[in-house]
Design an enzyme around this catalytic site. Structure first.
Site, PDB file in Angstrom:
ATOM      1  N   ARG A  69       0.822  -1.224   0.000  1.00 31.86           N
ATOM      2  CA  ARG A  69       0.000   0.000   0.000  1.00 31.86           C
ATOM      3  C   ARG A  69       0.858   1.277   0.000  1.00 31.86           C
ATOM      4  O   ARG A  69       0.485   2.292   0.589  1.00 31.86           O
ATOM      5  CB  ARG A  69      -0.920   0.041   1.236  1.00 31.86           C
ATOM      6  CG  ARG A  69      -2.090  -0.898   1.164  1.00 31.86           C
ATOM      7  CD  ARG A  69      -3.062  -0.479   0.063  1.00 31.86           C
ATOM      8  NE  ARG A  69      -4.290  -1.232   0.127  1.00 31.86           N
ATOM      9  CZ  ARG A  69      -4.442  -2.474  -0.335  1.00 31.86           C
ATOM     10  NH1 ARG A  69      -3.436  -3.100  -0.909  1.00 31.86           N
ATOM     11  NH2 ARG A  69      -5.599  -3.090  -0.243  1.00 31.86           N
TER      12      ARG A  69
ATOM     13  N   SER B 269     -10.887   0.081   2.849  1.00 24.54           N
ATOM     14  CA  SER B 269     -10.139  -0.056   4.100  1.00 24.54           C
ATOM     15  C   SER B 269      -9.708   1.327   4.565  1.00 24.54           C
ATOM     16  O   SER B 269      -9.032   2.041   3.829  1.00 24.54           O
ATOM     17  CB  SER B 269      -8.890  -0.905   3.871  1.00 24.54           C
ATOM     18  OG  SER B 269      -9.239  -2.191   3.445  1.00 24.54           O
TER      19      SER B 269
ATOM     20  N   GLU C 233      -5.189   4.591   5.756  1.00 21.35           N
ATOM     21  CA  GLU C 233      -4.870   4.296   4.358  1.00 21.35           C
ATOM     22  C   GLU C 233      -5.158   5.462   3.404  1.00 21.35           C
ATOM     23  O   GLU C 233      -4.280   5.842   2.634  1.00 21.35           O
ATOM     24  CB  GLU C 233      -5.603   3.037   3.893  1.00 21.35           C
ATOM     25  CG  GLU C 233      -4.874   2.411   2.737  1.00 21.35           C
ATOM     26  CD  GLU C 233      -5.774   1.863   1.676  1.00 21.35           C
ATOM     27  OE1 GLU C 233      -5.243   1.409   0.678  1.00 21.35           O
ATOM     28  OE2 GLU C 233      -7.005   1.915   1.829  1.00 21.35           O
TER      29      GLU C 233
HETATM   30  N1  EPU Z   1     -10.294  -9.763  10.159  1.00 23.23           N
HETATM   31  C1  EPU Z   1     -10.950  -9.862  11.372  1.00 23.23           C
HETATM   32  N2  EPU Z   1     -11.970  -9.011  11.642  1.00 23.23           N
HETATM   33  C2  EPU Z   1     -12.366  -8.076  10.747  1.00 23.23           C
HETATM   34  C3  EPU Z   1     -11.703  -7.963   9.519  1.00 23.23           C
HETATM   35  C4  EPU Z   1     -10.655  -8.817   9.234  1.00 23.23           C
HETATM   36  O1  EPU Z   1     -10.614 -10.695  12.200  1.00 23.23           O
HETATM   37  O2  EPU Z   1     -13.305  -7.335  11.068  1.00 23.23           O
HETATM   38  C5  EPU Z   1      -9.163 -10.669   9.878  1.00 23.23           C
HETATM   39  C6  EPU Z   1      -9.498 -12.092   9.541  1.00 23.23           C
HETATM   40  O3  EPU Z   1      -8.521 -12.891  10.150  1.00 23.23           O
HETATM   41  C7  EPU Z   1      -9.318 -12.165   8.041  1.00 23.23           C
HETATM   42  C8  EPU Z   1      -8.202 -11.189   7.835  1.00 23.23           C
HETATM   43  O4  EPU Z   1      -8.442 -10.166   8.790  1.00 23.23           O
HETATM   44  O5  EPU Z   1      -8.990 -13.454   7.632  1.00 23.23           O
HETATM   45  C9  EPU Z   1      -8.110 -10.580   6.457  1.00 23.23           C
HETATM   46  O6  EPU Z   1      -9.365  -9.992   6.118  1.00 23.23           O
HETATM   47  P1  EPU Z   1      -9.771  -9.724   4.603  1.00 23.23           P
HETATM   48  O7  EPU Z   1      -9.345 -10.843   3.736  1.00 23.23           O
HETATM   49  O8  EPU Z   1     -11.183  -9.265   4.593  1.00 23.23           O
HETATM   50  O9  EPU Z   1      -8.822  -8.524   4.207  1.00 23.23           O
HETATM   51  P2  EPU Z   1      -8.430  -7.186   4.938  1.00 23.23           P
HETATM   52  O10 EPU Z   1      -7.088  -7.363   5.568  1.00 23.23           O
HETATM   53  O11 EPU Z   1      -9.546  -6.701   5.781  1.00 23.23           O
HETATM   54  C10 EPU Z   1      -7.205  -6.345   2.770  1.00 23.23           C
HETATM   55  C11 EPU Z   1      -7.147  -5.099   1.934  1.00 23.23           C
HETATM   56  C12 EPU Z   1      -8.421  -4.935   1.132  1.00 23.23           C
HETATM   57  C13 EPU Z   1      -8.565  -6.137   0.212  1.00 23.23           C
HETATM   58  C14 EPU Z   1      -8.574  -7.414   1.074  1.00 23.23           C
HETATM   59  C15 EPU Z   1      -8.575  -8.671   0.252  1.00 23.23           C
HETATM   60  C16 EPU Z   1      -5.735  -3.540   3.135  1.00 23.23           C
HETATM   61  C17 EPU Z   1      -5.663  -2.250   3.888  1.00 23.23           C
HETATM   62  N3  EPU Z   1      -6.958  -3.934   2.781  1.00 23.23           N
HETATM   63  O12 EPU Z   1      -8.280  -6.186   3.679  1.00 23.23           O
HETATM   64  O13 EPU Z   1      -8.296  -3.754   0.333  1.00 23.23           O
HETATM   65  O14 EPU Z   1      -9.741  -6.063  -0.558  1.00 23.23           O
HETATM   66  O15 EPU Z   1      -7.376  -7.458   1.901  1.00 23.23           O
HETATM   67  O16 EPU Z   1      -7.318  -8.880  -0.301  1.00 23.23           O
HETATM   68  O17 EPU Z   1      -4.704  -4.133   2.878  1.00 23.23           O
HETATM   69  C18 EPU Z   1      -8.717  -1.399   0.394  1.00 23.23           C
HETATM   70  O18 EPU Z   1      -7.504  -1.237   0.364  1.00 23.23           O
HETATM   71  O19 EPU Z   1      -9.511  -0.417   0.431  1.00 23.23           O
HETATM   72  C19 EPU Z   1      -9.256  -2.748   0.425  1.00 23.23           C
HETATM   73  C20 EPU Z   1     -10.551  -2.997   0.532  1.00 23.23           C
END
Ligand code: EPU
Length: 339
Positions: free
Chosen positions: A165, A239, A335
């Protein structure tokens, strides 16, 4: 080119907050970008390039300068061999339209980045990524107007300083370059497993065993629709926080206290901790602070439910990051960029 004055930026940003732009213009060509950049420089007026407004937060005072909406169009295949295709894309193209077109051509490389709001030119700024792909993996080079030297330049991938990012465009060279075209390299071979866990889970649940760019795109669109609120319905910037990067000694300390804490290895030897998990542990998931709601399906997302000012957002952000710092001794980063 028409120049408008005192334009409410909340109408052009998906968080729908903040004050006015003193000046605003649409640029449809590289030459128009150059003209605006030269004129604003000559008059010492700050310049800001807005894409889709889905990763920009506006302060209550607004922006006392020129906001340019980058509308440069273009989608041109510039190289084509047995395995790969290179496409040069105008910075103002809608990112998801670009993804759709490449998927229609049965190309792999950006299909997992489906349904991300914003423009193609904004994607390299924050090294957009999702579901196992990031633009740094596909970007060959980009063309930009260099406001320091007043020239058009081409920057190769390695010169963009990509990491999670992040890029030079929001770091050392912040504000210097205006992206006008990006060139991506995509592949003709079918997407290969293993995929990102959420996609694998979706395929298992739906008995999907054949993989094409279209099948990945469809899966990602479904997964995102379930977890990420549509910014046209509920104001948000995806995010709101980055996932946290910590070192091995911090991980070891925290795992003693929180053995279930999820963590992912990073190529540089550090570890990524999902900030959504950290926020969830503080008990704030689903709560509303200062009119900003911590999304109940993904705590990384803040929804503007009834906030009326940047100040409301900042107060909510500081309470959330303070709660994470108090509990985990981790400082989380915002972000979206601010102007
Ligand atoms: N998780 C929780 N609780 C929550 C949210 C997430 O426990 O409320 C944990 C879970 O363990 C889950 C892990 O976080 O397995 C990862 O969650 P998720 O796959 O939904 O991804 P994220 O880390 O929340 C990132 C990116 C997203 C992207 C997704 C999928 C960043 C800042 N965000 O989110 O990007 O779509 O991975 O790859 O890296 C964005 O940048 O705006 C965005 C949406």
């Amino acid at each position: 080119m028409e120049i408008h004055t005192n334009i409410p930026l909340k109408n052009y940003t998906t968080m729908r907050l903040g004050g006015n732009a003193r000046f605003m213009a649409d640029a449809h060509t590289a030459d128009e970008i150059a003209e605006l950049a030269r004129n604003t420089k000559a008059q010492s007026i700050p310049l800001f390039i807005l894409g889709g407004g889905s990763n920009t937060i506006v302060h209550d005072e607004g922006f006392a300068g020129m906001v340019v909406r980058n509308r440069i169009a273009g989608f041109e295949v510039i190289a084509d061999d047995a395995r790969t295709i290179q496409i040069r894309i105008g910075a103002g193209e809608n990112w998801d339209e670009v993804v759709k077109r490449t998927v229609d051509m049965n190309l792999t490389g950006i299909e997992a980045m489906s349904a991300i709001p914003g423009t193609a030119g904004a994607a390299p700024i924050q090294n957009v990524g999702a579901y196992g792909q990031e633009i740094a993996d596909s970007l060959i080079s980009l063309e930009a107007y260099d406001t320091e030297t007043d020239r058009f330049v081409t920057l190769q991938n390695e010169e963009c300083g990509f990491s999670y990012r992040h890029s030079i465009f929001r770091g050392a060279a912040s504000g210097r370059y205006v992206v006008i075209f990006i060139t991506l390299q995509l592949y003709k071979e079918a997407p290969q497993p293993p995929f990102y866990k959420a996609i694998e889970d979706y395929f298992a649940a739906n008995n999907i065993t054949m993989f094409t760019p279209q099948i990945i795109r469809d899966a990602v669109i479904k997964i995102r629709a379930d977890k990420l609120p549509d910014p046209t319905v509920m104001p948000n910037t995806g995010s709101f926080f980055k996932n946290a990067l910590i070192e091995d000694w911090q991980l070891a300390e925290l795992k003693k206290e929180y053995p279930d804490m999820p963590s992912y290895d990073m190529p540089d030897g550090n570890f990524k901790i999902p900030t959504g998990w950290l926020i969830e542990q503080t008990g704030l998931k689903g709560k509303t602070l200062h009119g900003m709601r911590v999304h109940d399906k993904n705590a990384l997302v803040l929804i503007n439910e009834s906030a009326t000012s940047y100040q409301d957002l900042a107060a909510a952000r500081d309470e959330i990051s303070g709660a994470v710092r108090d509990q985990f001794r981790i400082t989380i980063e915002q972000e979206p960029l601010e102007i």
